[in-house]
Motif scaffolding. Structure first.
Motif, PDB file in Angstrom:
ATOM      1  N   LEU A 110      -0.900 -11.991  -0.023  1.00 33.68           N
ATOM      2  CA  LEU A 110      -1.774 -11.954   1.111  1.00 33.68           C
ATOM      3  C   LEU A 110      -0.885 -12.258   2.158  1.00 33.68           C
ATOM      4  CD1 LEU A 110      -4.420 -14.482   0.540  1.00 33.68           C
ATOM      5  CD2 LEU A 110      -4.799 -12.047   0.548  1.00 33.68           C
ATOM      6  N   GLN A 111      -1.144 -11.614   3.508  1.00 41.70           N
ATOM      7  CA  GLN A 111      -0.436 -11.668   4.699  1.00 41.70           C
ATOM      8  C   GLN A 111      -1.190 -11.735   5.809  1.00 41.70           C
ATOM      9  OE1 GLN A 111       1.907  -8.132   6.220  1.00 41.70           O
ATOM     10  NE2 GLN A 111       1.233  -7.240   4.230  1.00 41.70           N
ATOM     11  N   LEU A 112      -0.930 -12.319   6.794  1.00 42.04           N
ATOM     12  CA  LEU A 112      -1.661 -12.426   8.207  1.00 42.04           C
ATOM     13  C   LEU A 112      -1.011 -11.655   9.197  1.00 42.04           C
ATOM     14  CD1 LEU A 112      -4.076 -14.307   9.206  1.00 42.04           C
ATOM     15  CD2 LEU A 112      -2.426 -15.921  10.224  1.00 42.04           C
ATOM     16  N   TYR A 113      -2.029 -10.684   9.746  1.00 44.20           N
ATOM     17  CA  TYR A 113      -1.539  -9.803  10.803  1.00 44.20           C
ATOM     18  C   TYR A 113      -2.573  -9.992  12.202  1.00 44.20           C
ATOM     19  CZ  TYR A 113      -0.789  -5.703  13.829  1.00 44.20           C
ATOM     20  OH  TYR A 113      -0.543  -4.676  14.954  1.00 44.20           O
ATOM     21  N   HIS A 114      -2.154 -10.584  13.354  1.00 46.57           N
ATOM     22  CA  HIS A 114      -2.960 -10.815  14.554  1.00 46.57           C
ATOM     23  C   HIS A 114      -4.308 -11.259  14.231  1.00 46.57           C
ATOM     24  CE1 HIS A 114      -0.389  -7.735  17.116  1.00 46.57           C
ATOM     25  NE2 HIS A 114       0.348  -8.713  16.338  1.00 46.57           N
ATOM     26  N   GLY A 115      -4.226 -12.448  13.197  1.00 47.53           N
ATOM     27  CA  GLY A 115      -5.821 -12.925  12.722  1.00 47.53           C
ATOM     28  C   GLY A 115      -6.332 -12.401  11.495  1.00 47.53           C
ATOM     29  N   ASP A 116      -5.972 -11.075  11.212  1.00 46.72           N
ATOM     30  CA  ASP A 116      -6.496 -10.622  10.169  1.00 46.72           C
ATOM     31  C   ASP A 116      -5.763 -10.818   8.902  1.00 46.72           C
ATOM     32  OD1 ASP A 116      -8.169  -9.151  11.505  1.00 46.72           O
ATOM     33  OD2 ASP A 116      -7.610  -6.991  11.197  1.00 46.72           O
ATOM     34  N   ILE A 117      -6.671 -11.436   7.901  1.00 40.40           N
ATOM     35  CA  ILE A 117      -5.927 -11.815   6.554  1.00 40.40           C
ATOM     36  C   ILE A 117      -5.987 -10.150   5.845  1.00 40.40           C
ATOM     37  CG2 ILE A 117      -6.175 -12.905   4.593  1.00 40.40           C
ATOM     38  CD1 ILE A 117      -8.096 -14.856   6.067  1.00 40.40           C
ATOM     39  N   LEU A 118      -4.623 -10.227   5.184  1.00 38.16           N
ATOM     40  CA  LEU A 118      -4.630  -8.835   4.690  1.00 38.16           C
ATOM     41  C   LEU A 118      -4.290  -9.021   3.106  1.00 38.16           C
ATOM     42  CD1 LEU A 118      -2.507  -6.657   7.564  1.00 38.16           C
ATOM     43  CD2 LEU A 118      -5.189  -6.681   7.017  1.00 38.16           C
ATOM     44  N   ALA A 119      -4.796  -8.333   2.357  1.00 43.05           N
ATOM     45  CA  ALA A 119      -4.458  -8.244   0.944  1.00 43.05           C
ATOM     46  C   ALA A 119      -3.667  -7.143   0.402  1.00 43.05           C
ATOM     47  CB  ALA A 119      -5.819  -8.379  -0.071  1.00 43.05           C
ATOM     48  N   SER A 120      -2.850  -7.329  -0.467  1.00 44.26           N
ATOM     49  CA  SER A 120      -1.950  -6.075  -0.698  1.00 44.26           C
ATOM     50  C   SER A 120      -2.856  -4.891  -1.306  1.00 44.26           C
ATOM     51  CB  SER A 120      -0.940  -6.562  -1.779  1.00 44.26           C
ATOM     52  OG  SER A 120      -1.553  -7.050  -3.000  1.00 44.26           O
ATOM     53  N   TYR A 121      -3.831  -5.158  -1.834  1.00 43.47           N
ATOM     54  CA  TYR A 121      -4.693  -4.240  -2.705  1.00 43.47           C
ATOM     55  C   TYR A 121      -5.484  -3.175  -1.355  1.00 43.47           C
ATOM     56  CZ  TYR A 121      -8.609  -7.637  -2.265  1.00 43.47           C
ATOM     57  OH  TYR A 121      -9.498  -8.594  -1.855  1.00 43.47           O
ATOM     58  N   TYR A 122      -5.744  -4.084  -0.409  1.00 40.82           N
ATOM     59  CA  TYR A 122      -6.260  -3.310   0.792  1.00 40.82           C
ATOM     60  C   TYR A 122      -5.077  -2.460   1.387  1.00 40.82           C
ATOM     61  CZ  TYR A 122      -7.263  -2.204   5.796  1.00 40.82           C
ATOM     62  OH  TYR A 122      -7.380  -1.745   6.923  1.00 40.82           O
ATOM     63  N   LEU A 123      -3.993  -2.863   1.431  1.00 35.76           N
ATOM     64  CA  LEU A 123      -3.003  -1.893   2.116  1.00 35.76           C
ATOM     65  C   LEU A 123      -2.380  -0.765   1.100  1.00 35.76           C
ATOM     66  CD1 LEU A 123      -0.714  -4.751   3.534  1.00 35.76           C
ATOM     67  CD2 LEU A 123      -2.135  -3.407   4.537  1.00 35.76           C
ATOM     68  N   ASP A 124      -2.527  -0.925  -0.292  1.00 38.48           N
ATOM     69  CA  ASP A 124      -2.345   0.087  -1.012  1.00 38.48           C
ATOM     70  C   ASP A 124      -3.750   1.040  -0.901  1.00 38.48           C
ATOM     71  OD1 ASP A 124      -0.252  -1.091  -2.135  1.00 38.48           O
ATOM     72  OD2 ASP A 124      -1.034  -1.929  -3.881  1.00 38.48           O
ATOM     73  N   SER A 125      -4.803   0.564  -0.830  1.00 38.62           N
ATOM     74  CA  SER A 125      -5.801   1.493  -0.737  1.00 38.62           C
ATOM     75  C   SER A 125      -5.776   2.274   0.464  1.00 38.62           C
ATOM     76  CB  SER A 125      -7.162   0.718  -0.820  1.00 38.62           C
ATOM     77  OG  SER A 125      -8.177   1.584  -0.462  1.00 38.62           O
ATOM     78  N   LEU A 126      -5.339   1.381   1.682  1.00 37.10           N
ATOM     79  CA  LEU A 126      -5.027   2.370   2.829  1.00 37.10           C
ATOM     80  C   LEU A 126      -4.034   3.409   2.884  1.00 37.10           C
ATOM     81  CD1 LEU A 126      -4.426   0.446   6.285  1.00 37.10           C
ATOM     82  CD2 LEU A 126      -3.038   2.025   5.694  1.00 37.10           C
ATOM     83  N   ALA A 127      -2.947   3.010   2.003  1.00 36.59           N
ATOM     84  CA  ALA A 127      -2.003   4.182   1.718  1.00 36.59           C
ATOM     85  C   ALA A 127      -2.411   5.108   1.254  1.00 36.59           C
ATOM     86  CB  ALA A 127      -0.778   3.575   1.112  1.00 36.59           C
ATOM     87  N   GLU A 128      -3.340   5.047   0.178  1.00 38.77           N
ATOM     88  CA  GLU A 128      -3.909   6.089  -0.509  1.00 38.77           C
ATOM     89  C   GLU A 128      -4.935   7.095   0.169  1.00 38.77           C
ATOM     90  OE1 GLU A 128      -6.035   4.232  -3.660  1.00 38.77           O
ATOM     91  OE2 GLU A 128      -4.138   4.029  -5.012  1.00 38.77           O
ATOM     92  N   ASP A 129      -5.528   6.275   1.194  1.00 35.98           N
ATOM     93  CA  ASP A 129      -6.366   7.175   2.428  1.00 35.98           C
ATOM     94  C   ASP A 129      -5.575   7.873   3.238  1.00 35.98           C
ATOM     95  OD1 ASP A 129      -8.686   5.939   1.386  1.00 35.98           O
ATOM     96  OD2 ASP A 129      -8.955   4.246   2.919  1.00 35.98           O
ATOM     97  N   VAL A 130      -4.339   7.435   3.596  1.00 34.78           N
ATOM     98  CA  VAL A 130      -3.535   8.195   4.140  1.00 34.78           C
ATOM     99  C   VAL A 130      -2.841   9.381   3.850  1.00 34.78           C
ATOM    100  CG1 VAL A 130      -1.149   8.242   5.378  1.00 34.78           C
ATOM    101  CG2 VAL A 130      -2.704   6.269   5.697  1.00 34.78           C
ATOM    102  N   HIS A 131      -2.688   9.101   2.311  1.00 33.97           N
ATOM    103  CA  HIS A 131      -2.254  10.181   1.313  1.00 33.97           C
ATOM    104  C   HIS A 131      -3.171  11.570   1.522  1.00 33.97           C
ATOM    105  CE1 HIS A 131      -0.236  12.571  -2.075  1.00 33.97           C
ATOM    106  NE2 HIS A 131      -1.648  12.447  -2.467  1.00 33.97           N
ATOM    107  N   GLN A 132      -4.560  11.197   1.258  1.00 32.81           N
ATOM    108  CA  GLN A 132      -5.309  12.174   1.051  1.00 32.81           C
ATOM    109  C   GLN A 132      -5.569  12.970   2.345  1.00 32.81           C
ATOM    110  OE1 GLN A 132      -7.050  13.154  -1.579  1.00 32.81           O
ATOM    111  NE2 GLN A 132      -5.895  11.664  -2.762  1.00 32.81           N
ATOM    112  N   ALA A 133      -5.597  12.095   3.465  1.00 34.68           N
ATOM    113  CA  ALA A 133      -5.848  12.848   4.948  1.00 34.68           C
ATOM    114  C   ALA A 133      -4.636  13.624   5.312  1.00 34.68           C
ATOM    115  CB  ALA A 133      -6.040  11.585   5.805  1.00 34.68           C
ATOM    116  N   LEU A 134      -3.470  13.344   4.932  1.00 37.39           N
ATOM    117  CA  LEU A 134      -2.177  14.047   4.976  1.00 37.39           C
ATOM    118  C   LEU A 134      -2.263  15.200   4.215  1.00 37.39           C
ATOM    119  CD1 LEU A 134       0.677  14.056   6.524  1.00 37.39           C
ATOM    120  CD2 LEU A 134       1.474  12.514   4.661  1.00 37.39           C
TER     121      LEU A 134
END
Length: 249
Positions: A110-134
């Protein structure tokens, strides 16, 4: 030793009292004020730690609050702002902030970004979305991605770079991500334009006229010239002068 034994006896007595209340018939159960009094006494004795809910009608232990915060992070897909939690959990923000601080220390995913709690699985999912869009677009800028996901460009770069070659199959050049298919097509265009030159040419002008990616253009130019596939002379990033009128590939 006597003090410890006395506190243990008091704790056992309170636990027994609560157990009796639970097992008693409805007509003989303690009233709500009695239960509150028992809990308050345990708190005063240091036998129990509780937090009051926002409406003051319920208690929650710090451990339970930690579990509920973790549950909400999961329920929201791995990203939630701290300010969204108080109305959901009916607990004041300072208690939430302390619970989040403990979770961050305990859970390295877990990490905190400007008040948002971010889990590593969220960031990995985001990266997968970026890959598909790219793959569909061929290229995308870090700035566009940062705006889309409400991150700074710097944070987006830190998110993307360690996932290149794994979750994201792309090349990062400058501030832009490119698929290998895009860079191959781009390199072929650059090679064709430069090989067709018969006289000195302004490199910035070529970039503008052919809508090249500046970063990829100069990468390709440097590679072609170093390999000997593009004979001629370079003057920094300003001018290319071919050696003769023949195209070289």
């Amino acid at each position: 030793m006597l003090v410890v034994r006395r506190r243990m006896d008091e704790l056992l007595a309170l636990q027994q009292e609560l157990a009796n209340v639970q097992s008693a018939k409805a007509g003989f159960k303690l009233s709500e004020p009695n239960v509150v009094e028992v809990v308050q006494k345990m708190v005063e004795m240091g036998l129990l730690e509780v937090l009051y809910t926002s409406n003051g009608k319920e208690y929650v232990t710090p451990k339970r609050l930690h579990e509920e915060v973790a549950d909400e992070i999961l329920a929201h897909g791995g990203r939630i702002n701290i300010t969204e939690l108080p109305p959901i959990l009916n607990v004041d923000l300072p208690h939430i902030e302390r619970a989040v601080d403990q979770l961050l220390k305990r859970d390295g995913s877990l990490q905190l970004y400007h008040g948002d709690i971010l889990a590593s699985y969220y960031l990995d999912s985001l990266a997968e979305d970026v890959h598909q869009a790219l793959q569909a677009a061929g290229r995308v800028t870090i700035g566009d991605l940062a705006m889309q996901y409400n991150f700074s460009s710097e944070f987006m770069s830190r998110l993307i770079e360690p996932r290149l070659g794994t979750l994201i199959d792309a090349k990062l050049s400058g501030n832009t991500l490119y698929t290998s298919a895009f860079t191959d097509r781009h390199a072929a265009r650059v090679r064709g334009v430069l090989s067709a030159l018969t006289r000195p040419a302004s490199l910035p002008q070529l970039v503008r006229e052919h809508a090249f990616s500046e970063a990829l253009f100069f990468e390709t130019l440097t590679e072609l010239h170093a390999s000997g596939r593009l004979p001629g002379s370079l003057q920094g990033k300003t001018t290319y002068t071919p050696t003769d009128r023949k195209a070289h590939v």
